[in-house]
Scaffold this motif. Sequence first.
Motif, PDB file in Angstrom:
ATOM      1  N   UNK A  71      -1.305  10.116 -15.625  1.00 36.22           N
ATOM      2  CA  UNK A  71       0.113   9.463 -15.149  1.00 36.22           C
ATOM      3  C   UNK A  71       1.492  10.535 -13.475  1.00 36.22           C
ATOM      4  N   UNK A  72       0.549  11.977 -13.951  1.00 31.24           N
ATOM      5  CA  UNK A  72       1.530  12.198 -12.715  1.00 31.24           C
ATOM      6  C   UNK A  72       0.710  12.495 -11.257  1.00 31.24           C
ATOM      7  N   UNK A  73       1.422  12.637 -10.154  1.00 36.72           N
ATOM      8  CA  UNK A  73       1.301  12.171  -9.021  1.00 36.72           C
ATOM      9  C   UNK A  73       0.643  14.616  -8.716  1.00 36.72           C
ATOM     10  N   UNK A 117       8.385  16.159  -3.216  1.00 34.71           N
ATOM     11  CA  UNK A 117       8.302  15.032  -4.419  1.00 34.71           C
ATOM     12  C   UNK A 117       7.463  13.877  -4.298  1.00 34.71           C
ATOM     13  N   UNK A 118       7.589  13.464  -5.364  1.00 35.18           N
ATOM     14  CA  UNK A 118       7.725  12.074  -5.372  1.00 35.18           C
ATOM     15  C   UNK A 118       8.399  10.613  -5.401  1.00 35.18           C
ATOM     16  N   UNK A 119       7.991   9.569  -4.828  1.00 36.46           N
ATOM     17  CA  UNK A 119       8.999   8.996  -5.331  1.00 36.46           C
ATOM     18  C   UNK A 119       8.482   7.805  -5.654  1.00 36.46           C
ATOM     19  N   UNK A 120       8.944   7.968  -7.204  1.00 34.93           N
ATOM     20  CA  UNK A 120       8.371   6.918  -8.428  1.00 34.93           C
ATOM     21  C   UNK A 120       9.106   5.782  -8.019  1.00 34.93           C
ATOM     22  N   UNK A 121      10.741   5.648  -7.286  1.00 36.80           N
ATOM     23  CA  UNK A 121      10.373   3.589  -7.024  1.00 36.80           C
ATOM     24  C   UNK A 121       9.421   3.348  -5.755  1.00 36.80           C
ATOM     25  N   UNK A 122       9.088   3.932  -5.044  1.00 34.86           N
ATOM     26  CA  UNK A 122       8.792   3.819  -3.745  1.00 34.86           C
ATOM     27  C   UNK A 122       7.014   3.331  -4.309  1.00 34.86           C
ATOM     28  N   UNK A 123       6.765   4.552  -5.358  1.00 37.97           N
ATOM     29  CA  UNK A 123       5.184   4.356  -5.469  1.00 37.97           C
ATOM     30  C   UNK A 123       5.195   2.815  -6.538  1.00 37.97           C
ATOM     31  N   UNK A 124       5.823   2.684  -6.594  1.00 36.92           N
ATOM     32  CA  UNK A 124       5.691   1.151  -7.908  1.00 36.92           C
ATOM     33  C   UNK A 124       5.624   0.113  -7.110  1.00 36.92           C
ATOM     34  N   UNK A 125       6.658  -0.110  -6.188  1.00 34.91           N
ATOM     35  CA  UNK A 125       6.437  -1.025  -5.023  1.00 34.91           C
ATOM     36  C   UNK A 125       5.320  -1.397  -4.150  1.00 34.91           C
ATOM     37  N   UNK A 126       5.117   0.136  -3.592  1.00 37.80           N
ATOM     38  CA  UNK A 126       3.701   0.150  -3.258  1.00 37.80           C
ATOM     39  C   UNK A 126       1.994  -0.040  -4.395  1.00 37.80           C
ATOM     40  N   UNK A 127       2.135   0.128  -5.359  1.00 34.88           N
ATOM     41  CA  UNK A 127       1.370  -0.079  -5.992  1.00 34.88           C
ATOM     42  C   UNK A 127       0.926  -1.726  -6.364  1.00 34.88           C
ATOM     43  N   UNK A 128       2.216  -2.249  -6.190  1.00 35.76           N
ATOM     44  CA  UNK A 128       1.986  -3.929  -6.437  1.00 35.76           C
ATOM     45  C   UNK A 128       1.737  -4.999  -5.251  1.00 35.76           C
ATOM     46  N   UNK A 153      -9.287   3.941  -0.629  1.00 31.84           N
ATOM     47  CA  UNK A 153      -8.354   5.736  -1.318  1.00 31.84           C
ATOM     48  C   UNK A 153      -7.009   4.644  -1.492  1.00 31.84           C
ATOM     49  N   UNK A 154      -6.423   4.206  -2.307  1.00 27.79           N
ATOM     50  CA  UNK A 154      -5.539   3.610  -2.807  1.00 27.79           C
ATOM     51  C   UNK A 154      -4.664   5.252  -2.564  1.00 27.79           C
ATOM     52  N   UNK A 155      -4.547   6.050  -3.719  1.00 30.92           N
ATOM     53  CA  UNK A 155      -4.083   6.789  -3.994  1.00 30.92           C
ATOM     54  C   UNK A 155      -3.375   7.752  -2.737  1.00 30.92           C
ATOM     55  N   UNK A 156      -4.445   7.904  -1.405  1.00 30.00           N
ATOM     56  CA  UNK A 156      -4.167   9.079  -0.762  1.00 30.00           C
ATOM     57  C   UNK A 156      -3.364   7.751   0.158  1.00 30.00           C
ATOM     58  N   UNK A 157      -3.465   6.414   0.187  1.00 30.51           N
ATOM     59  CA  UNK A 157      -2.731   6.143   1.649  1.00 30.51           C
ATOM     60  C   UNK A 157      -1.374   5.575   0.834  1.00 30.51           C
ATOM     61  N   UNK A 158      -1.719   5.896  -0.273  1.00 37.15           N
ATOM     62  CA  UNK A 158       0.618   5.434  -0.881  1.00 37.15           C
ATOM     63  C   UNK A 158       1.123   6.825  -0.638  1.00 37.15           C
ATOM     64  N   UNK A 159       0.691   7.876  -1.318  1.00 33.46           N
ATOM     65  CA  UNK A 159       1.032   8.875  -0.935  1.00 33.46           C
ATOM     66  C   UNK A 159       1.372   9.623   0.810  1.00 33.46           C
ATOM     67  N   UNK A 160      -0.139   8.730   1.803  1.00 32.43           N
ATOM     68  CA  UNK A 160       0.998   8.791   3.061  1.00 32.43           C
ATOM     69  C   UNK A 160       1.839   8.488   3.359  1.00 32.43           C
ATOM     70  N   UNK A 161       1.529   7.160   2.945  1.00 32.54           N
ATOM     71  CA  UNK A 161       2.852   6.215   2.912  1.00 32.54           C
ATOM     72  C   UNK A 161       4.348   6.568   2.144  1.00 32.54           C
ATOM     73  N   UNK A 162       4.359   7.059   1.392  1.00 35.15           N
ATOM     74  CA  UNK A 162       5.356   7.810   0.434  1.00 35.15           C
ATOM     75  C   UNK A 162       5.777   8.906   1.563  1.00 35.15           C
ATOM     76  N   UNK A 226      -3.136   2.022 -16.420  1.00 33.37           N
ATOM     77  CA  UNK A 226      -3.615   2.208 -15.030  1.00 33.37           C
ATOM     78  C   UNK A 226      -3.327   3.100 -14.288  1.00 33.37           C
ATOM     79  N   UNK A 227      -2.855   4.005 -14.025  1.00 28.46           N
ATOM     80  CA  UNK A 227      -2.196   4.559 -13.115  1.00 28.46           C
ATOM     81  C   UNK A 227      -3.174   4.708 -11.987  1.00 28.46           C
ATOM     82  N   UNK A 228      -1.838   4.995 -10.706  1.00 34.38           N
ATOM     83  CA  UNK A 228      -2.744   5.338  -9.427  1.00 34.38           C
ATOM     84  C   UNK A 228      -4.427   6.229  -9.298  1.00 34.38           C
ATOM     85  N   UNK A 229      -4.372   6.896 -10.357  1.00 29.88           N
ATOM     86  CA  UNK A 229      -5.049   8.035 -10.388  1.00 29.88           C
ATOM     87  C   UNK A 229      -6.475   7.480 -11.036  1.00 29.88           C
TER      88      UNK A 229
END
Length: 296
Positions: A71-73, A117-128, A153-162, A226-229
């Motif tokens: 569950x951690x980034x 550091x990750x942005x939890x709220x932004x990640x949640x929005x991207x995961x939708x 590779x949604x995990x790294x795509x979200x990281x790049x957007x984040x 169902x974590x992004x990882x």
Amino acid sequence: MEYRKKLIAIVGPTATGKTELAVKLAKILGGEIISADSRLVYRDFNIGTAKPDKEEMQGIPHYMIDVVDPCEVYTAGKYKKEAGRLLENISKPVIITGGTGFYIRSLLEGLDIPEIDPDVEFRKAMEKLDKQDLYKKLQECDPVMALKLHYNDTFRIIRALEVQHLIGKPMSEIQSMSEPKYEVLYVGLNAADREFIYNRINQRVIKMVELGLVSECESLIEKYGRTPSLLGTLGYREICEYLDGLCSLDEAIEKIQKNTRNFAKRQLTWFRANKEIHWFNIDEATQEEIISSILQ
């Protein structure tokens, strides 16, 4: 001239026997192993990542395995920092082994990545968003990085957007190269006949299912969600589709095999850019012969 610590790095596509070779070499050298695998850092990702167990480790210390919960980034920047600290403290010979080219490049080749550091709220929005929309967003804001990442590779795509969301610059622009800190002997494992690796991949996937991949995936969902990882990891992603009734188990197995073969192609493309790698074909040489060449 500044002293640079000497290391051995064993790289290459999945299912080529990197871990087994590293263990044999470490036993001869009295060395220790640092993993360079972005999936092995996650606790409880065992069967689906072919994580080596105690028997396979054969008493050789292994590092950068089971570092964080799913569950951690966990970023490449964090990997570089933590693995780099290990390299400074381990006095024995060190063997780096894994198939995550980004980890290898950041730790050994001088790729500098700011630790953000990750942005939890932004990640949640991207995961939708679905995969196609995520990849399209990346293509629009960072086309250079989009070319380097597969749309699955949604995990790294979200990281790049984040990263771009947080600092206002594309990830491709904030990465830089510095002088490598280590003297590395790069060993690459491949096969003269590509089908040899593909067959090994197909058989390994079948073995994973026999060992309990489905029940492991169910346990991971129950424990962490169902974590992004999880959804970004080959094997688990396809089994989730099976659990959702989107395909049969046989279809899921075929998907894992196909997606893993494609992943192996991308790994080879990445590593072939490093002209310092000494390549060995596992369908033409035994591990003992490869080790003999390394030690010469």
